[in-house]
Design an enzyme around this catalytic site. Structure first.
Site: not given
Length: 308
Positions: A153, A251, A281
């Site tokens: 991320s 995501d 995600h």
């Protein structure tokens, strides 16, 4: 394929988030409360907390040694958390799994977080630790071969930015970049990528939450137009290290990661994009215990060892 049933069950059980402004201190405390006890963590040969003394200052690091050996390749890992959440503790299990599966010594970085530390403090810490690893190679038993950067991320954004910054400075020791569902374009224009619309709601990370979650970082001086903030804004990607870009079907950030992989390949960089179906995600951090997603660590190993 549909969202994995275990992920769907987890999301259904999440409480409704409280209204009002985000409280980073309270959110960090909630994150830390879910860390596994030491006796339940994946055992390794050695895990050591120490401090990297760098030009950016003293940076906490945690060094994971998978097994006893004369020398190791090294992977420097940057945790995710929208630049204001996460720690070496909340992502300890990810670092342990990376060390165990790849056989590399993993150095996890406790970089400074927004909003208390303004941009580019966190990026400077990550970059400085990579340099420190190369300079302290003998004490780390680095064998001088693999020196990879990896992150999930926002940590993936740092990994991409560190690789680019090192290239620009003529530091050519980084051999690989591994980006797990990276946040690479902090513009958050929903018209820019289809996944921001297709996966806008119902999958954990929601498109409407991207701006407020990243506001702590952006309000600290991080400009979304800066390629060190949004690596997709970099015009010239030639000469960057080979990349593994892992994305998730559900995501909102899926398409920017895949577009980055495409742009790398078009620039002549070896790049593999691997989409995990049924995942959202954060699956490497939260759902890698599921067999379908546990293989992300084996895929990382295979990417790092290809041709060897």
């Amino acid at each position: 394929m549909p969202l994995h049933p275990e992920i769907a069950r987890f999301l259904t059980g999440l409480p409704t988030p409280p209204g009002g402004p985000l409280d980073p201190v309270a959110m960090r405390a909630a994150d830390e409360a879910h860390v596994a006890p030491l006796d339940e963590r994946l055992p390794l040969h050695a895990v050591q907390d120490t401090t990297a003394k760098t030009p950016a200052g003293d940076v906490p690091v945690r060094i994971y040694t998978p097994a006893e050996a004369d020398g190791y390749g090294v992977l420097v890992y940057f945790h995710g958390g929208a630049f204001f959440l996460g720690s070496m503790e909340t992502h300890d299990h990810v670092a342990r799994s990376l060390a165990k599966e790849t056989g590399l010594k993993v150095v996890s970085v406790g970089y400074r977080l927004a909003p208390e530390a303004a941009f580019p403090a966190g990026l400077d810490d990550c970059h400085a630790v990579v340099r420190w690893v190369a300079e302290q190679g003998e004490s780390l038993a680095w064998d001088g071969t693999t020196l990879a950067v990896a992150g999930d991320s926002s940590g993936g954004a740092f990994a991409a930015a560190v690789a680019a910054r090192a290239h620009d400075e003529g530091f050519d020791r980084i051999t690989h970049q591994i980006l797990y569902y990276p946040s690479l374009d902090l513009d958050f224009d929903a018209d820019r990528y289809a996944s921001l619309r297709e996966n806008a709601e119902g999958y954990g990370l929601e498109t409407a939450g991207l701006k407020p979650f990243n506001a702590f970082y952006l309000d600290s001086g991080a400009d979304p137009a800066d390629p060190l903030v949004s690596p997709l804004k970099r015009a010239d990607l030639t000469g960057l290290p080979p990349a593994l870009v892992v994305t998730a079907q559900y995501d909102p950030l899926r398409d920017e990661g895949e577009f980055y992989g495409l742009r790398l390949a078009e620039a002549g960089v070896e790049a593999k994009v691997s989409r995990y179906e049924g995942a959202g995600h954060g699956f490497v951090q939260h759902f890698s215990w599921l067999p379908e997603y546990r293989r992300v660590f084996a895929e990382t190993r295979d990417f790092l060892t290809r041709g060897k």
